[in-house]
Design a protein around this motif. Structure first.
Motif, mmCIF file in Angstrom:
data_model
loop_
_atom_site.group_PDB
_atom_site.id
_atom_site.type_symbol
_atom_site.label_atom_id
_atom_site.label_comp_id
_atom_site.label_asym_id
_atom_site.label_seq_id
_atom_site.Cartn_x
_atom_site.Cartn_y
_atom_site.Cartn_z
ATOM 1 N N LYS A 1 0.835 -1.217 0.000
ATOM 2 C CA LYS A 1 0.000 0.000 0.000
ATOM 3 C C LYS A 1 0.863 1.258 0.000
ATOM 4 C CE LYS A 1 -3.876 -2.118 2.411
ATOM 5 N NZ LYS A 1 -4.538 -2.264 3.708
ATOM 6 N N ASN A 2 1.881 1.279 0.858
ATOM 7 C CA ASN A 2 2.768 2.445 0.900
ATOM 8 C C ASN A 2 3.537 2.610 -0.402
ATOM 9 O OD1 ASN A 2 2.297 3.718 3.415
ATOM 10 N ND2 ASN A 2 3.345 2.042 4.448
ATOM 11 N N ASN A 3 3.966 1.517 -0.989
ATOM 12 C CA ASN A 3 4.654 1.570 -2.270
ATOM 13 C C ASN A 3 3.732 2.153 -3.340
ATOM 14 O OD1 ASN A 3 6.844 0.925 -4.118
ATOM 15 N ND2 ASN A 3 5.481 -0.667 -4.880
ATOM 16 N N ASN A 4 2.505 1.678 -3.387
ATOM 17 C CA ASN A 4 1.549 2.174 -4.383
ATOM 18 C C ASN A 4 1.192 3.643 -4.160
ATOM 19 O OD1 ASN A 4 1.530 -0.302 -5.628
ATOM 20 N ND2 ASN A 4 -0.348 -0.991 -4.652
ATOM 21 N N SER A 5 1.307 4.103 -2.905
ATOM 22 C CA SER A 5 1.043 5.514 -2.584
ATOM 23 C C SER A 5 2.311 6.363 -2.689
ATOM 24 C CB SER A 5 0.480 5.639 -1.165
ATOM 25 O OG SER A 5 -0.719 4.937 -1.050
ATOM 26 N N GLU A 6 3.398 5.737 -3.150
ATOM 27 C CA GLU A 6 4.697 6.387 -3.306
ATOM 28 C C GLU A 6 5.285 6.864 -1.979
ATOM 29 O OE1 GLU A 6 4.404 9.280 -6.455
ATOM 30 O OE2 GLU A 6 3.753 7.761 -7.896
ATOM 31 N N ASN A 7 4.925 6.200 -0.893
ATOM 32 C CA ASN A 7 5.519 6.440 0.423
ATOM 33 C C ASN A 7 6.629 5.398 0.600
ATOM 34 O OD1 ASN A 7 3.579 8.440 1.046
ATOM 35 N ND2 ASN A 7 2.151 6.873 1.721
ATOM 36 N N TYR A 8 7.702 5.573 -0.145
ATOM 37 C CA TYR A 8 8.726 4.540 -0.251
ATOM 38 C C TYR A 8 9.478 4.290 1.050
ATOM 39 C CZ TYR A 8 7.636 5.048 -5.157
ATOM 40 O OH TYR A 8 6.968 5.101 -6.359
ATOM 41 N N LYS A 9 9.749 5.333 1.825
ATOM 42 C CA LYS A 9 10.465 5.134 3.091
ATOM 43 C C LYS A 9 9.632 4.311 4.066
ATOM 44 C CE LYS A 9 13.490 9.086 2.662
ATOM 45 N NZ LYS A 9 13.959 10.355 3.186
ATOM 46 N N GLU A 10 8.335 4.584 4.122
ATOM 47 C CA GLU A 10 7.452 3.792 4.981
ATOM 48 C C GLU A 10 7.347 2.350 4.455
ATOM 49 O OE1 GLU A 10 6.614 6.775 3.718
ATOM 50 O OE2 GLU A 10 6.242 8.062 5.444
ATOM 51 N N ALA A 11 7.324 2.223 3.140
ATOM 52 C CA ALA A 11 7.250 0.890 2.528
ATOM 53 C C ALA A 11 8.494 0.078 2.876
ATOM 54 C CB ALA A 11 7.086 1.001 1.012
ATOM 55 N N PHE B 1 8.416 -3.548 4.593
ATOM 56 C CA PHE B 1 9.016 -4.730 3.966
ATOM 57 C C PHE B 1 10.112 -5.333 4.855
ATOM 58 C CE2 PHE B 1 7.499 -2.798 -0.174
ATOM 59 C CZ PHE B 1 6.473 -3.707 -0.338
ATOM 60 N N GLU B 2 10.838 -4.479 5.591
ATOM 61 C CA GLU B 2 11.832 -5.001 6.530
ATOM 62 C C GLU B 2 11.158 -5.803 7.645
ATOM 63 O OE1 GLU B 2 13.940 -1.416 7.587
ATOM 64 O OE2 GLU B 2 15.421 -1.708 5.990
ATOM 65 N N LYS B 3 10.029 -5.306 8.155
ATOM 66 C CA LYS B 3 9.272 -6.040 9.175
ATOM 67 C C LYS B 3 8.768 -7.363 8.610
ATOM 68 C CE LYS B 3 7.486 -1.876 11.360
ATOM 69 N NZ LYS B 3 6.237 -1.093 11.534
ATOM 70 N N SER B 4 8.291 -7.338 7.380
ATOM 71 C CA SER B 4 7.806 -8.553 6.732
ATOM 72 C C SER B 4 8.940 -9.565 6.596
ATOM 73 C CB SER B 4 7.225 -8.222 5.353
ATOM 74 O OG SER B 4 6.847 -9.394 4.675
#
Length: 165
Positions: A66-76, A80-83
């Protein structure tokens, strides 16, 4: 604003067989309770179970998407690190994802997390970190076509002399 993020979905078609067996088991259970609508209730139970498992167990991965699709790359990247950390601690969940998550994805969540982190770093302009994560992806998952393609593209850009007009 940039164009839509490309989607890569690799499906393990063999994984559909266990899914059908699980769904048949649910239909059979409903048949024992309520034979008239066993197929309908079995299918609904399968869909709800699939939805719940994917949204609870892989919630960090979904948040990253979701963050990637919203272009919130740092949050993404953080998601992804948590995943990656979760699926590294519970490798069996990822290894048997066709049953534990009812997922027919060919790529593991750990592989997707590393490649997605690389992608996010490339989108925020940190090519060195992006390359580092794609190389890490290849080290852990030598058959990763996604990481190979990304590294080939990055290497070709580095080797192409810039043209002056």
């Amino acid at each position: 604003m940039s164009s839509k993020t490309p989607k890569v979905r690799q499906i393990n078609y063999i994984a559909i067989i266990p899914h059908l067996i699980i769904m048949a088991g649910m239909v059979w259970l409903w048949y024992q309770i309520y034979p008239e609508n066993a197929f309908l209730f079995g299918a609904i139970t399968y869909i709800l179970t699939s939805f719940i498992l994917r949204n609870l167990i892989s919630k960090d991965h979904r948040n990253g998407i979701k963050n990637n699709n919203s272009e919130n790359y740092k949050e993404a990247i953080s998601d992804f690190e948590k995943s990656y950390t979760f699926f590294s601690k519970h490798e069996w969940v990822d290894k048997y994802r066709m049953v534990t998550l009812l997922s027919s994805s060919k790529m593991s969540y750990r592989e997707m997390a590393l490649a997605n982190i690389g992608y996010c770093y490339s989108q925020i302009g940190d090519g060195n970190k992006a390359k580092e994560y794609y190389e890490r992806t290849l080290k852990e998952f030598p058959g990763s076509g996604l990481a190979k393609s990304a590294l080939n593209m990055m290497n070709s850009v580095e080797q192409t002399p810039s043209s002056k007009n």
